[in-house]
Design an enzyme around this catalytic site. Structure first.
Site, PDB file in Angstrom:
ATOM      1  N   TYR A  38       0.871  -0.979  -0.089  1.00 61.00           N
ATOM      2  CA  TYR A  38       0.072  -0.047   0.047  1.00 61.00           C
ATOM      3  C   TYR A  38       0.932   1.381  -0.094  1.00 61.00           C
ATOM      4  O   TYR A  38       1.744   1.286   0.708  1.00 61.00           O
ATOM      5  CB  TYR A  38      -0.835   0.048   1.306  1.00 61.00           C
ATOM      6  CG  TYR A  38      -2.198  -0.119   0.891  1.00 61.00           C
ATOM      7  CD1 TYR A  38      -2.978   0.965   0.344  1.00 61.00           C
ATOM      8  CD2 TYR A  38      -2.961  -1.186   1.214  1.00 61.00           C
ATOM      9  CE1 TYR A  38      -4.395   0.891  -0.377  1.00 61.00           C
ATOM     10  CE2 TYR A  38      -4.297  -1.195   0.962  1.00 61.00           C
ATOM     11  CZ  TYR A  38      -5.031  -0.383   0.015  1.00 61.00           C
ATOM     12  OH  TYR A  38      -6.289  -0.344  -0.499  1.00 61.00           O
ATOM     13  N   GLU A  40      -0.489   4.976  -0.669  1.00 61.29           N
ATOM     14  CA  GLU A  40      -1.529   5.851  -0.763  1.00 61.29           C
ATOM     15  C   GLU A  40      -0.519   7.390  -0.849  1.00 61.29           C
ATOM     16  O   GLU A  40       0.332   7.432   0.152  1.00 61.29           O
ATOM     17  CB  GLU A  40      -2.614   6.249   0.152  1.00 61.29           C
ATOM     18  CG  GLU A  40      -3.786   5.157  -0.287  1.00 61.29           C
ATOM     19  CD  GLU A  40      -4.916   5.133   0.992  1.00 61.29           C
ATOM     20  OE1 GLU A  40      -4.650   5.961   2.009  1.00 61.29           O
ATOM     21  OE2 GLU A  40      -5.826   4.561   0.593  1.00 61.29           O
ATOM     22  N   ASP A 183      -6.390  13.098 -25.746  1.00 63.34           N
ATOM     23  CA  ASP A 183      -6.394  11.651 -25.280  1.00 63.34           C
ATOM     24  C   ASP A 183      -5.591  10.994 -26.156  1.00 63.34           C
ATOM     25  O   ASP A 183      -6.211  10.602 -27.256  1.00 63.34           O
ATOM     26  CB  ASP A 183      -7.885  11.282 -24.864  1.00 63.34           C
ATOM     27  CG  ASP A 183      -7.778   9.714 -24.530  1.00 63.34           C
ATOM     28  OD1 ASP A 183      -7.021   9.011 -24.745  1.00 63.34           O
ATOM     29  OD2 ASP A 183      -9.096   9.298 -24.266  1.00 63.34           O
ATOM     30  N   THR A 209      -3.405   5.693 -22.293  1.00 56.82           N
ATOM     31  CA  THR A 209      -3.435   4.364 -21.519  1.00 56.82           C
ATOM     32  C   THR A 209      -2.054   4.059 -21.854  1.00 56.82           C
ATOM     33  O   THR A 209      -1.369   4.429 -22.574  1.00 56.82           O
ATOM     34  CB  THR A 209      -4.189   3.300 -22.414  1.00 56.82           C
ATOM     35  OG1 THR A 209      -4.070   3.300 -23.876  1.00 56.82           O
ATOM     36  CG2 THR A 209      -5.982   3.414 -22.353  1.00 56.82           C
ATOM     37  N   LYS A 212      -1.745   0.225 -24.784  1.00 57.48           N
ATOM     38  CA  LYS A 212      -1.982  -0.015 -26.329  1.00 57.48           C
ATOM     39  C   LYS A 212      -0.624   0.013 -27.125  1.00 57.48           C
ATOM     40  O   LYS A 212       0.134  -0.847 -26.955  1.00 57.48           O
ATOM     41  CB  LYS A 212      -3.185   0.911 -26.814  1.00 57.48           C
ATOM     42  CG  LYS A 212      -4.295   0.815 -26.160  1.00 57.48           C
ATOM     43  CD  LYS A 212      -5.393   1.769 -26.855  1.00 57.48           C
ATOM     44  CE  LYS A 212      -6.670   1.635 -26.129  1.00 57.48           C
ATOM     45  NZ  LYS A 212      -7.112   2.394 -24.801  1.00 57.48           N
ATOM     46  N   ARG A 218      -1.633  -2.908 -18.505  1.00 56.32           N
ATOM     47  CA  ARG A 218      -2.978  -2.276 -18.676  1.00 56.32           C
ATOM     48  C   ARG A 218      -2.985  -1.162 -17.522  1.00 56.32           C
ATOM     49  O   ARG A 218      -2.595  -1.389 -16.661  1.00 56.32           O
ATOM     50  CB  ARG A 218      -4.122  -3.030 -18.101  1.00 56.32           C
ATOM     51  CG  ARG A 218      -4.387  -4.315 -19.078  1.00 56.32           C
ATOM     52  CD  ARG A 218      -5.593  -5.018 -19.000  1.00 56.32           C
ATOM     53  NE  ARG A 218      -6.445  -4.169 -19.947  1.00 56.32           N
ATOM     54  CZ  ARG A 218      -6.645  -4.000 -21.050  1.00 56.32           C
ATOM     55  NH1 ARG A 218      -5.670  -5.017 -21.700  1.00 56.32           N
ATOM     56  NH2 ARG A 218      -7.228  -3.434 -21.904  1.00 56.32           N
TER      57      ARG A 218
HETATM   58  N1  PLP Z   1      -9.356   6.789 -24.261  1.00 58.96           N
HETATM   59  C1  PLP Z   1      -9.172   6.069 -25.465  1.00 58.96           C
HETATM   60  C2  PLP Z   1      -9.140   6.977 -26.962  1.00 58.96           C
HETATM   61  C3  PLP Z   1      -9.315   4.793 -25.777  1.00 58.96           C
HETATM   62  O1  PLP Z   1      -9.437   3.931 -27.028  1.00 58.96           O
HETATM   63  C4  PLP Z   1      -9.610   4.149 -24.799  1.00 58.96           C
HETATM   64  C5  PLP Z   1      -9.900   2.574 -24.527  1.00 58.96           C
HETATM   65  O2  PLP Z   1     -10.124   1.880 -25.364  1.00 58.96           O
HETATM   66  C6  PLP Z   1      -9.394   4.696 -23.466  1.00 58.96           C
HETATM   67  C7  PLP Z   1      -9.533   5.949 -23.372  1.00 58.96           C
HETATM   68  C8  PLP Z   1      -9.898   3.930 -22.019  1.00 58.96           C
HETATM   69  O3  PLP Z   1      -9.093   3.224 -21.614  1.00 58.96           O
HETATM   70  P1  PLP Z   1      -9.304   1.948 -20.694  1.00 58.96           P
HETATM   71  O4  PLP Z   1     -10.164   0.798 -21.253  1.00 58.96           O
HETATM   72  O5  PLP Z   1      -8.091   1.740 -19.975  1.00 58.96           O
HETATM   73  O6  PLP Z   1     -10.266   2.624 -19.430  1.00 58.96           O
END
Ligand code: PLP
Length: 402
Positions: A38, A40, A183, A209, A212, A218
């Site tokens: 842990y 935090e 994002d 993320t 990918k 993950r």
């Molecule tokens: N943002 C985008 C552009 C994504 O394609 C994804 C997942 O497919 C996410 C956020 C979310 O990721 P997670 O599945 O880890 O929550």
């Protein structure tokens, strides 16, 4: 079940655009004793004792990610991409504030304001999309933004095959006084290698993320060059929406980021794009329609809008032959989201396995053979054997290790 999953992963061709194969080192870190700890809080400011090594590993992950993207601040604690995006909103918005993101049905993500998601429930969400040619029309986005006047504009996508123009998005955000949030979950591995425009000179805050194209465990990350935003993000993650960080996953992120910092990463990212381009070229030559007519990144979107079979039919036929993809909505969609008129195919995972243009040309032709005669189960059985042989030549994992 784990053995069965290993068997599946090493005998099928993994072409889901959002998946990849992490290195054994990443998996070892994820399965390490850090899972018991842990921690935090943040490095050197924890609520628990015994965090000296957790501090080091989290600081290492932060330092490496800042080096990769040339940014000043990073939070490596988000448990997922969705958590990262949730924290950005929690840090910078009040409930009910307006957000403008890419429509889910046009390639955006649930967390960009889709109504069934927290981002569409807690905030007043509006969308932009792609034109019938499958591309974002930035002038149209500017028009929508000038009417909506959102507090945040979200750019980035889950199913968009073309380069995203962050500079243009910044101009649009500035024209309405909005915060720009990029994002880059899908394209981060390409951005890291300079194979896609970087958002860091333009966006106020960037999320991704880590599993990918970044090929890590993950999880999620949040990055910014703005110290004030960085402080708000840290509080939004902890104590805002998460408790203890997953230090084992953060250790695995540090390992993955170390791999990205090696010179070979550039070659990998280049090859991802070359492989996707090869796939696009073969499919177009075989008479298939691609949304936007091609690709600039790691994925292609095949459209069956003018065909008598659906995305679901294509997904199933390819699955029968050992190719894993996903069905996808396409612009001008006429079928339901459970059926769809398209499929999304990605190159990152098979590129990790060492496949190059030659193998993608072969696979592209097999995909075309299957889809040109979609009900021919005899053909599917024959192709399945050929593809299994190919998959086994390029396995990245061995049974003895896992
Ligand atoms: N943002 C985008 C552009 C994504 O394609 C994804 C997942 O497919 C996410 C956020 C979310 O990721 P997670 O599945 O880890 O929550």
């Amino acid at each position: 079940m784990i053995e069965n999953e290993l068997e599946r992963q090493t005998t099928h061709l993994e072409m889901i655009a959002s998946e990849n194969f992490t290195s054994p080192a990443v998996m070892q870190a994820m399965g390490s004793v850090f899972t018991n700890k842990y921690a935090e809080g943040y490095p050197y400011k924890r609520y628990y004792s015994g965090c000296e090594f957790a501090d080091q590993v989290e600081q290492l992950a932060i330092d490496r990610v800042c080096k990769i993207f040339g940014c000043s601040f990073a939070n490596v604690q988000p448990h997922s991409g969705s958590q990262a995006n949730g924290a950005v909103y929690a840090a910078l918005l009040q409930a009910g504030d307006k957000i403008l993101g890419m429509d889910l049905s046009h390639g955006g993500h649930l967390t960009h304001g889709a109504k069934p998601n927290f981002s569409g429930k807690n905030y007043n969400s509006f969308t932009y999309g792609v034109e019938l040619d499958g591309r974002i029309n930035y002038d149209r986005v500017a028009d929508i933004a000038s009417i909506v006047k959102p507090k945040i504009i979200v750019c980035g996508a889950s199913a968009y095959a073309r380069e995203i123009d962050f500079k243009r998005f910044k101009e649009i955000a500035d024209s309405v006084g909005a915060i720009l949030f990029a994002d880059i979950a899908h394209i981060a591995g390409l951005v890291a290698a300079g194979e896609h425009m970087s958002p860091f000179s333009y966006a106020d805050v960037v999320t991704s993320t880590t599993h990918k194209t970044l090929r890590g465990p993950r999880g999620g990350i949040i990055m910014t060059n703005n110290e004030d935003i960085a402080k708000k993000i840290n509080s939004a993650i902890f104590p805002g929406i998460q408790g203890g960080p997953l230090i084992n996953v953060i250790a695995a992120k540090a390992v993955a980021f170390g791999e990205i910092l090696k010179p070979q990463w550039k070659e990998y990212a280049k090859q991802i794009k070359a492989n996707a381009e090869t796939l696009a070229r073969v499919l177009i030559a075989r008479g298939f329609e691609l949304v936007s007519g091609g690709t600039d990144n790691h994925l292609v979107l095949l459209s069956f809008i003018n065909k008598d079979f659906s995305g679901k039919d294509a997904d199933r036929a390819l699955e029968n032959t050992g190719i894993t993809v996903n069905k996808n909505i396409v612009p001008g969609e006429t079928r339901s989201p459970f059926i769809t008129s398209g499929i999304r195919i990605g190159s990152p995972a098979l590129t990790t396995c060492g496949m190059k243009e030659k193998e993608f040309e072969f696979i592209g032709n097999k995909i075309a053979d299957i889809l040109s005669d979609i009900n021919n189960t005899q053909l599917q059985i024959q192709i399945k054997a050929e593809l299994k042989e190919l998959a086994q030549k390029f396995v990245v994992y061995s049974k003895s290790t896992y």
